[in-house]
Design an enzyme around this catalytic site. Structure first.
Site, mmCIF file in Angstrom:
data_model
loop_
_atom_site.group_PDB
_atom_site.id
_atom_site.type_symbol
_atom_site.label_atom_id
_atom_site.label_comp_id
_atom_site.label_asym_id
_atom_site.label_seq_id
_atom_site.Cartn_x
_atom_site.Cartn_y
_atom_site.Cartn_z
ATOM 1 C CG LEU A 1 -2.305 0.481 1.252
ATOM 2 C CD1 LEU A 1 -3.084 0.169 2.371
ATOM 3 C CD2 LEU A 1 -2.221 1.932 0.923
ATOM 4 C CD GLU B 1 -1.129 5.574 -2.239
ATOM 5 O OE1 GLU B 1 -0.250 5.886 -1.372
ATOM 6 O OE2 GLU B 1 -2.238 4.676 -1.897
ATOM 7 C CG HIS C 1 -12.794 8.416 -0.015
ATOM 8 N ND1 HIS C 1 -12.394 8.757 1.228
ATOM 9 C CD2 HIS C 1 -12.648 7.101 -0.417
ATOM 10 C CE1 HIS C 1 -12.063 7.758 1.691
ATOM 11 N NE2 HIS C 1 -12.032 6.802 1.031
ATOM 12 C CG ASP D 1 -10.530 11.516 -6.145
ATOM 13 O OD1 ASP D 1 -10.236 11.999 -4.840
ATOM 14 O OD2 ASP D 1 -11.759 11.469 -6.526
ATOM 15 N N PRO E 1 0.501 11.033 -2.746
ATOM 16 C CG PRO E 1 0.175 9.624 -0.795
ATOM 17 C CD PRO E 1 -0.686 10.256 -1.814
#
Ligand SMILES: Cc1ncc(C[n+]2csc(CCOP(=O)(O)OP(=O)(O)O)c2C)c(N)n1
Lengths: 357, 342
Positions: free
Chosen positions: B68, B70, B139, B94, B99
């Site tokens: 996990l 990005e 989100h 989005d 990161p």
């Protein structure tokens, strides 16, 4: 003293840096590392001498205004040269801004390694020709590129390892941790070589890290870790070669020191003492190997003179190539932004051409 | 009902998520160098099920879950692309792509240029974006302006299931990195899918022809714009709807042809207006079509606020009424209207 490691690759680095040569050039008897062959040692010496000469030449070119900036790696030649010569021809190198000597050692045209710093273009060499990624300026971002590259090699069934270089400061960046974690989970053949030269610009390691060593950071990610004497080229070579051939990930911390300031623009007297520098000058990686080679009868006057002459030739050729004014074409601004130049960029290129006509 | 949607109802109906899934499956089948990876894209099939069934079909070497992280996902994708693969990666939402911003802007976007064309990075980053699904904070961002501001990236966003398939296939084929923005509130909207048609990767599309005013929309707002056009008929306005599809590069030709014809234009997007993507569109249209304009080009956008909580998002998101109001403000001839601002 170097601790003997278990035969299988351990996650836990030794308490003391592993070495093969003591500071006076005498060999360490009980090192777990394998002493490189004599011809390799002789070549390591030659490349360190060439690298050092290149480095002083680049620094001089900065003073003459030929380079915008130059981050010297003087004092770190054992890492720059030892790690690169340990790579096999198909392996890839992912260097940082400080690793010009590593590039020169890999065979990139010395003048082309300076294109970025000269300001003619961002990159002078073809990454695919020498299997060297672009020198990375944002810290630690190259660690992920190396992991991805090595993982792709694995997926394609190719026996290609990736060596990524980074500094002690860069180990604090999130990308280093993400890369080590990906490497631990995917287990691609990737080697993280941390050149711990004591400082991130002015910030000392004590303000950067609280772990027993930077190599210890591998444990939490399941990445085997090694702490080596970064001023011992034989040890760096042996550790990197072993890591590359392991087929999996390795974190190597090489304990070294940068003799010059961070770059020519930095004033190192503000954050470190001349005593400290002197102590490290006493552990010079080139002197150390020379002492060993002489004691073994592998380096004589003639050989030393030949290498010195080659270094002067290298410096002269770099000077000649850099003493030419670079005038890149403004058209280059619009090229290679996309595979095919889109209309708005073609329009802007035409407008600039008209402005300059 | 328009000609296009009448046709659609006769063909097989597929959701946008389904169309994207099919595009990924077809691309994986067509090219062994294509990989799909990200968070939860394997067994789960993605939190929106866009990658549903792909891991089972193509195996863990081709479709896999990552740690996990990005930046790690995009950074390793860059390395894989340098080594000859074509990664298609998923950012879960989005705002969770941020990161990875450094990897996207400094490396993914620039490596071709930095290396004078020697390094090509055919990477697709799929980002479910925008609001309208009752999501809690982080989100629902519309982050297109961050990406379109970055030279070297292509930024595309489909408005219909059919186009979702086509755009994603074109994105995966692209030698340049693509930020593929998926309007998450349209994931479940159905439409016809014709995998064979191609309209060109960079082209905007006239979704509905009209005479009086051009609505310029993209992604989630294409459906809203079409709805507005239907409602406008009652007011006596014949509205043309242009779906940009490709936000960068921008198709000036199609957009300007429409505005020159209608003489009036409104740009619609969910993202905040200030410094937003719509400002670019308005500027380009004004620069190129000024002498054909009967009124200033207006924007209808989200407010200049952080994305609101679900119970207030309906006020923030542009809807039919707000767009109709903007069209109304454009309907003068010689009479000068005092204020066009929001
Ligand atoms: C992401 C990022 N932040 C800040 C900088 C500015 N910067 C350049 S070098 C440097 C120090 C790096 O230290 P270290 O990783 O130890 O490498 P060294 O320079 O000592 O080789 C900093 C802060 C940068 N290049 N990238």
């Amino acid at each position: 003293m170097a601790r003997t490691r278990a035969p299988e690759r351990t996650l836990l680095p030794s308490d003391e840096p592993l070495s093969l040569l003591r500071k006076d050039g005498t060999p360490v008897d009980d090192s777990p590392l394998a002493m490189p062959d004599d011809d390799v040692l002789v070549e390591l010496h030659r490349r360190m001498v060439l690298g050092r000469r290149f480095d002083t030449q680049a620094t001089a070119l900065t003073k003459q205004g030929r380079l915008a900036v130059y981050p010297s790696s003087r004092g770190q030649e054992a890492c720059e040269v030892g790690a690169v010569l340990a790579l096999r021809p198909d392996d890839w190198l992912f260097p940082t801004y400080r690793d010009s000597v590593a590039l020169v050692t890999r065979g990139v045209d010395p003048a082309e390694t300076l294109t970025l710093l000269q300001g003619g273009w961002h990159l002078g060499y073809d990454p695919y020709e020498h299997r060297v990624g672009p020198q990375c300026t944002p810290l630690a971002t190259n660690t992920l590129h190396a992991v991805g590259f090595a993982h792709a090699a694995r997926l394609k069934g190719e026996d290609t390892a990736a060596l990524v270089m980074l500094g002690d400061g860069a180990t604090s960046e999130g990308d280093t941790h993400e890369a080590l974690n990906f490497a631990g989970v995917w287990r691609p053949p990737v080697v993280f070589l941390v050149q711990n030269n004591g400082y991130a610009i002015s910030v000392p390691l004590s303000k950067q890290n609280a772990a027993p060593s930077l190599a210890h950071k591998g444990i939490g990610y399941g990445v085997p870790s090694v702490l080596v004497d970064g001023n011992d080229v034989a040890a760096v070579y042996a550790a990197v070669r072993e890591a590359v051939e392991s087929g999996g990930p390795t974190l190597i911390e090489a304990l070294t020191y940068r003799i010059e300031a961070h770059t020519n623009a930095d004033d190192a007297t503000r954050y470190r003492t001349s005593d400290e520098v002197a102590a490290w000058l006493d552990r010079d990686p080139v002197d150390r190997l020379e002492a060993y080679l002489v004691s073994r009868g592998l380096l004589d006057h003639a050989r030393r003179a030949a290498v010195a002459a080659e270094a002067e030739e290298l410096a002269a050729s770099v000077r000649a190539k850099l003493n030419v004014d670079v005038v890149p074409s403004p058209d280059e601004l619009f090229e290679h932004v996309y595979a095919t130049t889109p209309r708005h960029l073609r329009e802007q290129a035409a407008a600039l051409r008209e402005e300059l006509a | 009902m328009t000609a296009v949607s009448a046709q659609a109802s006769q063909a097989t109906q597929v959701s946008m998520a389904g169309a994207l899934n099919r595009a990924l499956g077809d691309a994986l089948a067509a090219d062994p160098t294509v990989l799909v990876f990200g968070e939860d894209v394997g067994a789960l099939g993605g939190v929106f099920r866009v990658t549903d069934g792909l891991a089972a079909r193509f195996g863990e070497q081709r479709v896999f879950d990552t740690p996990l992280a990005e930046s790690g996902i995009v950074g390793t994708a860059i390395g894989m692309a340098m080594n000859g693969l074509r990664p298609v990666v998923e950012m879960q939402f989005d705002a969770f792509a941020y990161p990875a911003f450094e990897q996207i802007t400094s490396h993914l976007a620039k490596l071709r240029n930095r290396t004078r064309g020697r390094v090509s990075l055919p990477v697709v980053i799929r980002v479910p974006y925008g609001g309208g699904i009752g999501g809690v904070e982080h989100h629902c961002d519309s982050s297109e302006a961050y990406y379109t501001h970055t030279p070297g990236l292509r930024v595309v966003t489909p408005g219909t299931p059919d186009d979702a398939y086509r755009l994603l296939r074109d994105s995966i084929d692209s030698p340049d990195p693509v930020i593929f923005l998926e309007p998450k509130r349209r994931y479940w909207a159905k439409g016809a899918l014709d995998p064979a048609t191609s309209v060109g990767f960079d082209r905007a599309l006239v979704r509905r022809p009209g005479r009086d005013v051009t609505l310029i929309a993209y992604g989630p707002m294409v459906a809203t714009a079409l709805e507005t056009a239907e409602a406008a008929v009652e007011e006596g306005w014949d509205v043309e709807v242009v779906d940009l599809r490709s936000l960068s590069p921008f198709d000036d030709e199609t957009v300007c042809a429409s505005v020159v014809k209608t003489g009036r234009a409104v740009v619609v997007h969910e993202a905040s207006g200030f410094g937003g993507y719509g400002a670019e569109v308005v500027a380009r249209v004004t620069e190129r079509c000024f002498h054909h304009l009967h009124a200033p080009v207006l924007r209808v956008t989200g407010f200049d606020i952080p994305y609101p909580p679900p119970k207030l998002e309906e006020h923030h998101l542009p809807g039919v009424d707000r767009i109709l109001d903007a069209i109304a403000r454009l309907q003068w001839d010689d009479e000068v209207v005092g204020s066009y601002g929001a």
